[in-house]
Write a protein that holds these residues in place. Structure first.
Motif: not given
Length: 358
Positions: A265-276, A280-284, A289-295
């Motif tokens: 498992a992963v805490p929601f807060g950490i997952a939310w930060t990772m997704a952000g 940003a990396v995908w857009r930059l 394709g899609e990031p492994p995790l999205t908001r």
């Protein structure tokens, strides 16, 4: 409310998105109920798929109003199922399909004398900032979050559709809002299986968040009820009416493929930060394709979210036709994994008939 037509056997429906997961099930159910069914497809493979299900294929794209109008000539009811459903991507792409496409469907319906448009919306249209939402009703306002282009575009499309109700005499519109849609041949399950097998699956917040689900057969049942019983311009939440938790349900769903997701498992807060950061990396870097995790993904499944179907029960006479237990048992049958979509549709219907006769 007076039924839209005197005889269901003479009614003609047009289904958009008929070659997709929900659309294919809906076509099968409409044909069994005695409807004549047309379905539009922009590719030869899509048209071949709907023809194999028994629908009359029409060459049309949601970006082509004239082609949609030709397909709608003589149609009584339009079931607008087609949508761009991804967990990542530029808003303009979602709007082109979900909003502009819906506008073209509504305009064509107004011009061709269609009596009702039934739209497959999404329960997610009321999801705002990440927070628990329990037993939500249709009285909640729709939301448009910048991190959720799918949900935002579905909210705009639903608003556009419902505003058209009554604009032309004789035309009415209804939106049906399912939560997590599941069932045999659901594309999302293939992706989840791959993620688990690759060792990349994690339970966000431990997976204990409550959720509502909607089997595809229950959704199709609600859509057909909405064609006759839905109040003009109304929206309805529908579900399996048995709330569960994310971990409980997905564990059982993956078990139909003999896959165990484990307990990482992963805490929601950490997952939310990772997704952000990933976004940003995908857009930059303009990565494909899609990031492994999205908001968007986290908002859909990372917090408690259940719906109240009281309005659908009252107005539509809706009640689920298939329980989660029966639906999962059917999915676990080897026959569902060993045949194509047309054959699977027949097997699904046989199982539903047996369930109804039991």
């Amino acid at each position: 409310m007076t039924p839209i037509s005197d005889s269901p056997t003479r009614r003609t429906a047009l289904v958009t998105g008929g070659s997709g997961f929900v659309g294919g099930h809906l076509i099968a159910r409409l044909l069994k109920a005695g409807w004549q069914v047309r379905a539009i497809g922009r590719s030869a493979s899509s048209r071949a798929a709907v023809a194999a299900l028994g629908a009359e294929p029409h060459h049309a794209d949601l970006s082509d109003p004239a082609a949609i109008e030709r397909a709608m000539e003589g149609v009584d009811t339009v079931f607008h199922v087609a949508a761009h459903f991804k967990l990542w991507g530029p808003l303009r792409v979602f709007r082109a399909m979900n909003v502009d496409g819906t506008r073209n469907v509504v305009t064509a319906a107004e011009r061709t004398g269609v009596r009702r448009v039934v739209y497959v919306s999404a329960a997610a249209v009321v999801m705002g900032h990440p927070e628990p939402q329990q037993r939500v009703t249709e009285d909640l306002p729709m939301q448009r979050m910048g991190f959720a282009p799918y949900s935002a575009s579905k909210a705009d499309a639903e608003e556009l559709l419902r505003a058209a109700s009554g604009r032309r005499k004789g035309l009415s519109t209804v939106a049906v809002r399912p939560p997590f849609i599941w069932g045999p041949d659901m594309p999302m399950l293939d992706h989840m299986v791959e993620t688990v097998k690759a060792g990349q699956f994690r339970w966000v917040a431990g997976g204990g968040q409550s959720m509502s689900t909607c089997h595809v057969e229950n959704l199709c049942h609600a859509l057909i009820l909405a064609a006759d019983q839905g109040q003009d311009g109304a929206a309805y939440f529908v579900s399996d009416n048995v709330d569960t938790t994310l971990k409980s349900f997905l564990t059982r769903l993956l078990a139909t493929r003999s896959v165990q997701p484990g307990n990482r498992a992963v805490p929601f807060g950490i997952a939310w930060t990772m997704a952000g950061i990933m976004g940003a990396v995908w857009r930059l870097l303009r990565l494909k394709g899609e990031p492994p995790l999205t908001r968007q993904m986290l908002r859909l499944m990372g917090k408690d979210f259940t719906v109240d179907i009281s309005r659908a029960r009252k107005d539509l006479g809706y009640a689920p036709v298939l329980s989660p237990d029966d639906g999962l048992r059917m999915m676990a049958q080897p026959a569902f994994h060993a045949c194509g979509s047309a054959s699977a549709t027949g097997l699904r219907q046989d199982a539903l008939n047996a369930s109804a006769e039991a």
